[in-house]
Design a protein around this motif. Structure first.
Motif, PDB file in Angstrom:
ATOM      1  N   GLY A 467       0.835  -1.129   0.163  1.00  0.00           N
ATOM      2  CA  GLY A 467       0.137   0.058  -0.148  1.00  0.00           C
ATOM      3  C   GLY A 467       0.838   1.240   0.125  1.00  0.00           C
ATOM      4  N   LEU A 468       0.227   2.358  -0.582  1.00  0.00           N
ATOM      5  CA  LEU A 468       0.858   3.753  -0.606  1.00  0.00           C
ATOM      6  C   LEU A 468       0.004   4.654   0.499  1.00  0.00           C
ATOM      7  N   PHE A 469       0.505   5.512   1.158  1.00  0.00           N
ATOM      8  CA  PHE A 469      -0.220   6.330   1.962  1.00  0.00           C
ATOM      9  C   PHE A 469       0.063   7.821   2.113  1.00  0.00           C
ATOM     10  N   VAL A 470      -1.050   8.402   2.526  1.00  0.00           N
ATOM     11  CA  VAL A 470      -0.894   9.999   2.433  1.00  0.00           C
ATOM     12  C   VAL A 470      -1.027  10.317   3.963  1.00  0.00           C
ATOM     13  N   VAL A 471      -0.304  11.038   4.628  1.00  0.00           N
ATOM     14  CA  VAL A 471      -0.156  11.564   5.979  1.00  0.00           C
ATOM     15  C   VAL A 471      -1.307  12.501   5.963  1.00  0.00           C
ATOM     16  N   MET A 472      -2.232  12.498   6.589  1.00  0.00           N
ATOM     17  CA  MET A 472      -3.432  13.633   6.619  1.00  0.00           C
ATOM     18  C   MET A 472      -2.928  14.743   7.665  1.00  0.00           C
ATOM     19  N   ASN A 473      -2.706  14.080   8.932  1.00  0.00           N
ATOM     20  CA  ASN A 473      -2.370  15.262  10.099  1.00  0.00           C
ATOM     21  C   ASN A 473      -1.868  14.448  11.104  1.00  0.00           C
ATOM     22  N   ILE A 498     -10.600   7.542  22.211  1.00  0.00           N
ATOM     23  CA  ILE A 498      -9.370   8.144  21.678  1.00  0.00           C
ATOM     24  C   ILE A 498      -9.886   9.446  21.088  1.00  0.00           C
ATOM     25  N   SER A 499     -11.195   9.445  20.545  1.00  0.00           N
ATOM     26  CA  SER A 499     -11.319  10.913  20.028  1.00  0.00           C
ATOM     27  C   SER A 499     -11.359  12.031  20.922  1.00  0.00           C
ATOM     28  N   LYS A 500     -11.722  11.564  22.088  1.00  0.00           N
ATOM     29  CA  LYS A 500     -11.555  12.655  23.488  1.00  0.00           C
ATOM     30  C   LYS A 500     -10.290  13.148  23.604  1.00  0.00           C
ATOM     31  N   HIS A 501      -9.256  12.107  23.211  1.00  0.00           N
ATOM     32  CA  HIS A 501      -7.842  12.643  23.575  1.00  0.00           C
ATOM     33  C   HIS A 501      -7.031  13.067  22.397  1.00  0.00           C
ATOM     34  N   THR A 502      -7.696  13.096  21.147  1.00  0.00           N
ATOM     35  CA  THR A 502      -6.873  13.635  20.121  1.00  0.00           C
ATOM     36  C   THR A 502      -7.499  14.948  19.559  1.00  0.00           C
ATOM     37  N   HIS A 503      -6.840  15.986  20.552  1.00  0.00           N
ATOM     38  CA  HIS A 503      -7.143  17.288  20.076  1.00  0.00           C
ATOM     39  C   HIS A 503      -6.037  18.050  20.898  1.00  0.00           C
ATOM     40  N   GLY A 504      -4.927  17.789  20.964  1.00  0.00           N
ATOM     41  CA  GLY A 504      -3.689  18.564  21.176  1.00  0.00           C
ATOM     42  C   GLY A 504      -3.164  19.297  19.973  1.00  0.00           C
ATOM     43  N   LYS A 505      -1.748  19.442  20.146  1.00  0.00           N
ATOM     44  CA  LYS A 505      -1.179  20.230  19.192  1.00  0.00           C
ATOM     45  C   LYS A 505      -1.168  19.579  17.938  1.00  0.00           C
ATOM     46  N   ARG A 506      -1.259  20.197  16.903  1.00  0.00           N
ATOM     47  CA  ARG A 506      -1.056  19.635  15.589  1.00  0.00           C
ATOM     48  C   ARG A 506       0.460  19.740  14.708  1.00  0.00           C
ATOM     49  N   LEU A 507       0.603  18.775  14.150  1.00  0.00           N
ATOM     50  CA  LEU A 507       1.939  18.880  13.469  1.00  0.00           C
ATOM     51  C   LEU A 507       1.597  19.031  11.957  1.00  0.00           C
ATOM     52  N   GLU A 508       2.366  19.953  11.268  1.00  0.00           N
ATOM     53  CA  GLU A 508       2.124  20.146   9.943  1.00  0.00           C
ATOM     54  C   GLU A 508       2.864  18.916   9.182  1.00  0.00           C
ATOM     55  N   VAL A 509       2.191  18.510   8.252  1.00  0.00           N
ATOM     56  CA  VAL A 509       3.202  17.495   7.404  1.00  0.00           C
ATOM     57  C   VAL A 509       3.977  18.454   6.432  1.00  0.00           C
ATOM     58  N   PRO A 510       5.564  18.318   6.349  1.00  0.00           N
ATOM     59  CA  PRO A 510       6.256  19.092   5.465  1.00  0.00           C
ATOM     60  C   PRO A 510       5.839  18.685   4.047  1.00  0.00           C
ATOM     61  N   ALA A 511       5.662  20.045   3.429  1.00  0.00           N
ATOM     62  CA  ALA A 511       5.411  20.010   1.921  1.00  0.00           C
ATOM     63  C   ALA A 511       6.045  19.010   1.178  1.00  0.00           C
TER      64      ALA A 511
END
Ligand SMILES: *[C@@H]1O[C@H](CO)[C@@H](O)[C@H](O)[C@H]1NC(C)=O
Ligand SMILES: *[C@@H]1O[C@H](CO)[C@@H](O)[C@H](O)[C@H]1NC(C)=O
Ligand SMILES: *[C@@H]1O[C@H](CO)[C@@H](O)[C@H](O)[C@H]1NC(C)=O
Ligand SMILES: *[C@@H]1O[C@H](CO)[C@@H](O)[C@H](O)[C@H]1NC(C)=O
Ligand SMILES: *[C@@H]1O[C@H](CO)[C@@H](O)[C@H](O)[C@H]1NC(C)=O
Ligand SMILES: CC(=O)N[C@H]1CO[C@H](CO)[C@@H](O)[C@@H]1O
Ligand SMILES: [Cu+2]
Length: 575
Positions: A467-473, A498-511
């Protein structure tokens, strides 16, 4: 009294052990940098040309034990190093192995042949799940073409290993001749050993090489640097050496009572590029394309040029980018590939040092020093030249991921387990060893969302076969310790909310990493959401082979020491 004597004897033995092994170790400062010239690995065509038409080809590539000798040593001042090398003969075998050049749509067949002796040159560990021949003789090997889209029988399943002369074979072995259809998008792949529990030592011994798929019709119009002189693979890895020239690997485990040899991460203090320690390369004052493969077991590289030259990224792991992305530094996890153009005409001076400043282990380990902070030196000719190569504004655009098309959502949790002395003993994905029955069974032709939850302190490069994948966030876990203790008890991300715990800092995927990938860095304490596609990305055609066949595929962490013990799970496609 007796106890004191015993303790004293143990202390003396320990001192002697430490002295003798450190006495034999070569300090990197004993090896002068930039004295050896870079070498290009031999190139092998994976196709025939008959009357101007390309036809499929069948290759035989062997694995040989040899001394990396004469003009071919790792460094001018190092004695010959015993290695395992890929090649078409003992005489021509190299470390890294030959670069295989394939053409889109033309099949390459390879019979990988093991010519290795009965005993390994490096310490391996029978207490982790490991391929062990019944006769205890011979070195199990099996070759995986990393980034390849091909049938499971040719994927180099860890249990499809074989010893010299195919004398002994692993439980999922099916055939000698592997089939690579090369039907996928053009790009950078690499081949390496993948035997159960031995991947880290077989790679460390030298079993790696690069593999390029070219597609003339779509690549030639781009006008990128091309040909043997201007388009070159650079395979980078780290190793330590003893004074006798042999590769040094610490043979005492970090939990010796549990695993006598296994250590969680191998780091060497000498940086090797194309089989040479800190080489130099003379370049003309114009553009070059480098396909930089990180073939370290565990070391991340963050490359930059000491004279401020930029990296123009044109592709990532295995696909081109839609547009070029210019950066002044580039972070490469093990097994990631940076495909960059460097324009040496922009250099104000006549040399450029490619350097590395990634802490190890990444991201929170030791800072680099003079030795592992340097990679290679480019000597740039004075003479200005007319440059025929260019980097166009538009490269190759593949369809963007379509989240709404995802047929499944999965949670993939990464765990590390420690002993009473707080040293890692093993790592699992979803709390399961490799042997436990398959849980990831995607349907061929579909896409899935995977939420990868890193519950450890390390950054793990996740690699998915086929499989190939794209990192969303990437989103930081909040109340991470609470979530982790719930996961440790129940191993169930939904139950642990998990949904209650997944709202901390966001990391940008480098271009330059936003395209389709086959490896990406899973940041500790974060949930990485990826869209994985189990079909080609350059066309809507279905696979030209049966992806549901045995023995299936795998996905794993690409820190080899983790993969071996056993951060790897089966992946079985279904119809
Ligand atoms: C080898 O590893 C052991 C266990 O982690 C450690 O105690 C020892 O110092 C290491 N030896 C060397 C020479 O680094
Ligand atoms: C190779 O990957 C390893 C492990 O992910 C990483 O530590 C190292 O920096 C990478 N090296 C390069 C040259 O990218
Ligand atoms: C690269 O550029 C960034 C942003 O301008 C800067 O913070 C960083 O220090 C630069 N890195 C190097 C190695 O010059
Ligand atoms: C991550 O990306 C997905 C898909 O684009 C989106 O639905 C989701 O809201 C994003 N998550 C965060 C935290 O932004
Ligand atoms: C694949 O199918 C989609 C949707 O039917 C279509 O929009 C797209 O153009 C097709 N792509 C190719 C390469 O044929
Ligand atoms: C949820 C979780 O386990 N987080 C861990 C992630 O990694 C950090 C270190 O980077 C640990 O401190 C956290 O416990
Ligand atoms: Cu890992």
């Amino acid at each position: 009294m007796e106890r004191i004597v015993v303790v004293l004897v143990m202390f003396l033995a320990l001192m002697l052990g430490v002295l003798s092994s450190s006495g034999q170790l070569i300090s990197p400062s004993q090896l002068e940098m930039f004295v050896d010239e870079i070498q290009d690995m031999p190139r092998i065509q994976g196709f025939h040309v008959v009357n101007g038409v390309s036809k499929s080809k069948s290759l035989k590539i062997g694995m040989f034990k040899k001394h990396w000798f004469l003009g071919e040593k790792f460094h001018r001042d190092l004695p010959p190093t015993p290695v395992y090398a890929y090649g078409t003969s003992m005489h021509t075998a190299t470390v890294p192995g030959p670069t295989i050049e394939a053409i889109h749509g033309i099949d390459t067949y390879v019979t990988w042949q093991n010519h290795l002796p009965s005993k390994h040159i490096l310490p391996w560990d029978p207490t982790i799940p490991t391929a062990i021949p019944f006769t205890k003789k011979g070195i199990p090997t099996v070759v995986h073409l990393h980034g390849g889209i091909h049938e499971p029988e040719s994927d180099g399943n860890s249990n499809s290993w074989f010893t010299a002369g195919f004398k002994e074979k692993g439980p999922t072995w099916t055939k000698k001749m592997y089939h690579y259809p090369n039907m996928q998008q053009p790009g950078n792949l690499w081949y390496h050993d993948h035997a159960m529990g031995l991947t880290r030592v077989n790679l460390l011994a030298g079993l790696i090489g690069s593999y390029i798929i070219r597609h003339h019709d779509v690549e030639a119009p781009l006008g990128l640097p091309n040909g043997d002189e201007f388009d070159r693979p650079l395979i980078v890895f780290d190793r330590s050496f003893l004074k006798d020239g042999s590769i040094y690997m610490n043979s005492t485990g970090n939990n010796p009572n549990i695993h006598p040899q296994w250590q969680p991460e191998y780091f060497g203090d000498t940086i090797i590029v194309n089989g040479k320690a800190w080489p130099h390369m003379t370049v003309r004052r114009r553009k070059y394309r480098f396909r930089i493969i990180n073939a370290s077991n565990a070391r991340f590289f963050r490359f930059y040029f000491t004279n401020g030259l930029d990296f123009i990224h044109v592709a990532a792991d295995s696909t081109y980018l839609g547009r070029p992305v210019t950066t002044n530094e580039t972070l490469l996890a093990p097994s990631e590939i940076a495909d960059v153009v460097i324009d040496f005409s922009k250099s104000k001076c006549d040399f450029a040092i490619l350097a590395n400043d990634a802490p190890y282990p990444y991201p929170s380990g030791d800072p680099v020093n003079d030795a592992n902070g340097r990679v290679m030196k480019f000597l740039i000719k004075r003479k200005r030249e007319f440059d025929t190569w260019r980097v166009p504004n538009k490269l190759i655009k593949y369809p963007s991921p379509d989240m709404s098309s995802a047929s499944q959502t999965r949670y993939i949790a990464m765990y590390e387990y420690t002993s009473a002395i707080d040293e890692p003993t093993h790592l699992y994905i979803n709390g399961k060893s490799y042997d436990e029955s398959v849980t990831e069974t995607p349907k061929a032709g579909t896409s899935e969302v995977w939420n990868v939850i890193n519950l450890t302190e390390d950054n793990h490069p996740l690699h998915i076969h086929l499989g190939l994948f794209v990192v969303m966030n990437q989103t930081e876990l909040v109340k991470a310790e609470e979530f982790k203790s719930c996961m440790t008890r129940f191993n169930d991300a939904v139950k642990c909310q998990i949904s209650k715990h997944t709202h901390g800092k966001r990391l940008e995927v480098p271009a330059h990493e936003k395209g389709w990938k086959n490896v990406y860095k899973m940041t500790p304490g974060y949930v990485t959401k990826i869209l994985v596609r189990f079909s080609y990305i350059h066309s809507n055609a279905s696979y030209t082979f049966d992806p549901t066949a045995e023995p299936g595929y795998v996905y794993h962490c690409h820190i080899l020491d983790h993969e071996d013990n056993v951060m790897m799970r089966p992946l079985k496609l279904v119809k």
